[in-house]
Design a protein around this motif. Structure first.
Motif, PDB file in Angstrom:
ATOM      1  N   TRP A   1      -6.487  -1.305   7.850  1.00  0.00           N
ATOM      2  CA  TRP A   1      -5.551  -0.582   6.695  1.00  0.00           C
ATOM      3  C   TRP A   1      -4.142  -1.527   6.175  1.00  0.00           C
ATOM      4  O   TRP A   1      -4.294  -2.654   7.193  1.00  0.00           O
ATOM      5  N   SER A   2      -3.886  -0.768   4.984  1.00  0.00           N
ATOM      6  CA  SER A   2      -2.633  -1.117   4.269  1.00  0.00           C
ATOM      7  C   SER A   2      -2.139  -0.147   4.020  1.00  0.00           C
ATOM      8  O   SER A   2      -2.255   0.470   3.109  1.00  0.00           O
ATOM      9  N   GLY A   3      -0.047  -0.951   4.198  1.00  0.00           N
ATOM     10  CA  GLY A   3       0.652   0.460   3.400  1.00  0.00           C
ATOM     11  C   GLY A   3       1.912   0.584   5.007  1.00  0.00           C
ATOM     12  O   GLY A   3       2.219  -0.368   5.485  1.00  0.00           O
ATOM     13  N   THR A   4       2.533   1.705   4.563  1.00  0.00           N
ATOM     14  CA  THR A   4       3.670   1.383   5.551  1.00  0.00           C
ATOM     15  C   THR A   4       3.389   3.169   6.201  1.00  0.00           C
ATOM     16  O   THR A   4       3.208   4.403   5.567  1.00  0.00           O
ATOM     17  N   LEU A   5       3.344   3.823   7.623  1.00  0.00           N
ATOM     18  CA  LEU A   5       2.995   4.400   7.699  1.00  0.00           C
ATOM     19  C   LEU A   5       4.221   5.582   8.820  1.00  0.00           C
ATOM     20  O   LEU A   5       4.698   4.786   9.209  1.00  0.00           O
ATOM     21  N   VAL A   6       4.349   6.624   8.355  1.00  0.00           N
ATOM     22  CA  VAL A   6       5.990   6.995   9.086  1.00  0.00           C
ATOM     23  C   VAL A   6       5.722   8.325  10.018  1.00  0.00           C
ATOM     24  O   VAL A   6       4.728   9.508   8.897  1.00  0.00           O
TER      25      VAL A   6
ATOM     26  N   ARG B   1      -5.951   7.177   2.692  1.00  0.00           N
ATOM     27  CA  ARG B   1      -4.676   7.387   1.550  1.00  0.00           C
ATOM     28  C   ARG B   1      -4.823   5.268   1.881  1.00  0.00           C
ATOM     29  O   ARG B   1      -3.942   4.056   1.170  1.00  0.00           O
ATOM     30  N   LEU B   2      -4.981   4.786   3.134  1.00  0.00           N
ATOM     31  CA  LEU B   2      -4.309   3.989   3.842  1.00  0.00           C
ATOM     32  C   LEU B   2      -5.469   2.745   3.216  1.00  0.00           C
ATOM     33  O   LEU B   2      -5.588   1.965   3.763  1.00  0.00           O
ATOM     34  N   VAL B   3      -6.367   3.327   3.423  1.00  0.00           N
ATOM     35  CA  VAL B   3      -7.841   2.113   2.760  1.00  0.00           C
ATOM     36  C   VAL B   3      -8.856   2.530   1.829  1.00  0.00           C
ATOM     37  O   VAL B   3      -8.398   3.115   1.124  1.00  0.00           O
TER      38      VAL B   3
ATOM     39  N   GLY C   1       1.062  -1.388   0.174  1.00  0.00           N
ATOM     40  CA  GLY C   1      -0.053  -0.080   0.399  1.00  0.00           C
ATOM     41  C   GLY C   1       0.895   1.072  -0.059  1.00  0.00           C
ATOM     42  O   GLY C   1       2.060   1.543  -0.103  1.00  0.00           O
ATOM     43  N   PRO C   2      -0.079   2.237   0.059  1.00  0.00           N
ATOM     44  CA  PRO C   2       0.771   3.619  -0.007  1.00  0.00           C
ATOM     45  C   PRO C   2       1.694   3.995   1.656  1.00  0.00           C
ATOM     46  O   PRO C   2       1.777   3.232   2.303  1.00  0.00           O
TER      47      PRO C   2
ATOM     48  N   GLU D   1      -0.601   5.810  17.985  1.00  0.00           N
ATOM     49  CA  GLU D   1      -0.987   4.597  18.795  1.00  0.00           C
ATOM     50  C   GLU D   1      -2.505   3.986  17.860  1.00  0.00           C
ATOM     51  O   GLU D   1      -2.282   3.047  17.865  1.00  0.00           O
ATOM     52  N   SER D   2      -3.907   5.185  17.812  1.00  0.00           N
ATOM     53  CA  SER D   2      -4.622   4.655  17.113  1.00  0.00           C
ATOM     54  C   SER D   2      -4.550   3.789  15.938  1.00  0.00           C
ATOM     55  O   SER D   2      -4.972   2.538  15.856  1.00  0.00           O
ATOM     56  N   LEU D   3      -3.707   4.030  15.444  1.00  0.00           N
ATOM     57  CA  LEU D   3      -3.658   3.894  14.105  1.00  0.00           C
ATOM     58  C   LEU D   3      -2.640   2.504  14.120  1.00  0.00           C
ATOM     59  O   LEU D   3      -2.860   1.193  12.948  1.00  0.00           O
ATOM     60  N   ALA D   4      -1.499   2.101  14.385  1.00  0.00           N
ATOM     61  CA  ALA D   4      -0.942   1.486  14.833  1.00  0.00           C
ATOM     62  C   ALA D   4      -2.202  -0.007  15.965  1.00  0.00           C
ATOM     63  O   ALA D   4      -1.784  -0.804  15.566  1.00  0.00           O
ATOM     64  N   ALA D   5      -2.773   0.630  16.317  1.00  0.00           N
ATOM     65  CA  ALA D   5      -3.698  -0.496  17.455  1.00  0.00           C
ATOM     66  C   ALA D   5      -4.674  -0.755  16.628  1.00  0.00           C
ATOM     67  O   ALA D   5      -5.464  -2.740  16.738  1.00  0.00           O
ATOM     68  N   ALA D   6      -5.281  -0.393  15.344  1.00  0.00           N
ATOM     69  CA  ALA D   6      -6.417  -0.851  14.055  1.00  0.00           C
ATOM     70  C   ALA D   6      -5.553  -0.727  13.151  1.00  0.00           C
ATOM     71  O   ALA D   6      -6.544  -1.085  11.602  1.00  0.00           O
ATOM     72  N   ARG D   7      -3.948  -1.911  13.422  1.00  0.00           N
ATOM     73  CA  ARG D   7      -4.099  -1.763  11.847  1.00  0.00           C
ATOM     74  C   ARG D   7      -4.080  -3.163  11.035  1.00  0.00           C
ATOM     75  O   ARG D   7      -4.138  -3.466   9.311  1.00  0.00           O
TER      76      ARG D   7
END
Length: 413
Positions: free
Chosen positions: A132-137, A411-413, A76-77, A123-129
């Motif tokens: 979604w799919s991709g890379t978060l920086v 962008r991630l879903v 993913g993006p 933290e919220s995005l990590a807990a709900a990974r």
């Protein structure tokens, strides 16, 4: 880009477990312990610790005190979220129970909020990974206020050591009745330049001015003459601000000094206008010094600061639509281009779209008490960024997390 309704629904679901008390404690702790540019050691460590607990691969010390957290979560993006961390050399006067404990230093621009929002969103995005799919920086940037933070991170390999972004996202707290999320497509913030000027005179005794060439008088003429640049040399259609921020000269009552120093700040929104104003400044400085018969030509040093911040129009429209769906149609409006400046855009590699929006933060009672009948009047009357009285309403803590989460999910879903 996912449908705004889908993103808003998912954002509500994954942020339903936000802990207001924990967010508030973290924010107030950061506010009590502000750190100036490139000194954000404690702040960076706090952010890095939370990212590690949330399973990010964390790198500290990027560009001095910067923090980068990477969460790879399948194909993913690549989405970059940025928050700046530094405080200002301002003596706090808010009277808050969690006011700064550092003499002469304050989070007067709200970067403590930015770090809190960034940590909460990460933290919220990590807990709900699993959603979604991709890379978060996640980027904790130092030294936005001093103008060197983004550049320092780039010089330290930000674009080569970490996954290249497909999109860069950020936000800023701003005055205005809490509960609104202004978006401006295209040009949203101005370019800024600093100009240092040294006027060389001939020093001497205050009782014998005829034997001197007084640089203070010459510099005073320069200051006065500079006031005509914007009013008489720039078309009314263009927005320009030229400020003389410092004037230093002399050491004693009866000594005429040998030189005087001026520090200017220029903000522009058009490259051609910028060059015109810079040329006018140099012409005026050199002309006044020739008129005064200064023994040495003046020294004019240009220190380029930030470029214009120009949001990707399509991206801004998409994220604004998500925020309207999440918070209500009336909560999102166009501020128009601001004269403020940021180094946020430097973080985006060439060709990578970015979006930067605002979160209003003035408490309702402060807003209602402010004189004025329209937005512009009231904003000018409430404590704003860089004020010793700047005190954002803590009610914006949770919404500020959700704005970042929803923007990333778009962008991630």
């Amino acid at each position: 880009m996912s449908e705004p309704t889908t993103v808003a629904r998912l954002t509500r679901e994954i942020t339903a477990d936000l802990e207001p008390a924990a967010l508030k404690d973290f924010y107030q702790d950061l506010h009590r312990h502000p750190e100036l540019a490139f000194q954000e050691h404690r702040t960076a460590a706090k952010l890095a610790a939370r990212l590690r607990v949330a399973s990010y691969d964390v790198t500290e010390g990027v560009g001095g005190t910067g923090v980068v957290g990477v969460l790879a979560n399948g194909d993913g993006p690549v989405v970059w979220l940025r928050g700046d961390m530094d405080a200002l050399p301002v003596q706090e006067a808010t009277g808050l129970g969690y006011a700064s404990t550092v003499d002469g230093v304050m989070h007067a621009c709200g970067h403590d909020l930015h770090v809190t929002w960034l940590a909460g969103a990460a933290e919220s995005l990590a807990a709900a990974r699993d959603t979604w799919s991709g890379t978060l920086v996640v980027i904790g940037q130092p030294a936005e206020e001093s103008g060197g933070g983004a550049s320092a991170m780039l010089a330290d390999g930000l674009h080569t050591r970490f996954p290249r972004p497909d999109v860069l996202l950020g936000q800023h707290v701003t005055p205005g009745l809490a509960g609104f999320y202004p978006h401006t497509p295209g040009l949203t913030m101005s370019a800024t330049d600093d100009i240092d000027i040294v006027v060389h005179g001939v020093g001497g005794h205050g009782s014998r001015p005829e034997s001197t060439i007084d640089p203070i008088v010459t510099a005073a003429y320069i200051v006065t003459r500079l006031q005509t640049v914007v009013s008489r040399e720039v078309a009314a259609a263009h927005s320009v601000v030229l400020t003389v921020g410092q004037f230093h000269a002399g050491t004693k009552h009866n000594i005429i000094p040998a030189d005087a120093r001026l520090s200017l700040n220029l903000r522009t929104q058009d490259a051609n206008v910028r060059q015109r104003v810079l040329g006018a400044v140099r012409r005026i400085v050199e002309g006044e010094c020739r008129t005064a018969d200064c023994p040495v030509p003046p020294k004019v040093t240009l220190r380029p600061g930030y470029p214009n911040t120009v949001n990707d129009t399509a991206l801004d429209g998409q994220i604004a639509a998500v925020h309207r769906e999440l918070f209500g149609a009336d909560t999102v409006f166009d501020f128009g281009p601001a004269m403020g400046s940021e180094d946020f855009s430097l973080l985006a590699p060439d060709g990578v779209p970015y979006d930067y929006w605002y979160v209003t933060s003035t408490p309702a009672d402060v807003w209602e008490a402010a004189p004025g009948t329209d937005l512009a009047e009231k904003i000018g009357k409430v404590p704003g960024n860089h004020s010793p009285l700047f005190a954002p309403d803590p009610s914006v803590l949770e919404p500020g997390v959700r704005t970042l989460v929803s923007a990333a999910l778009s962008r991630l879903v």
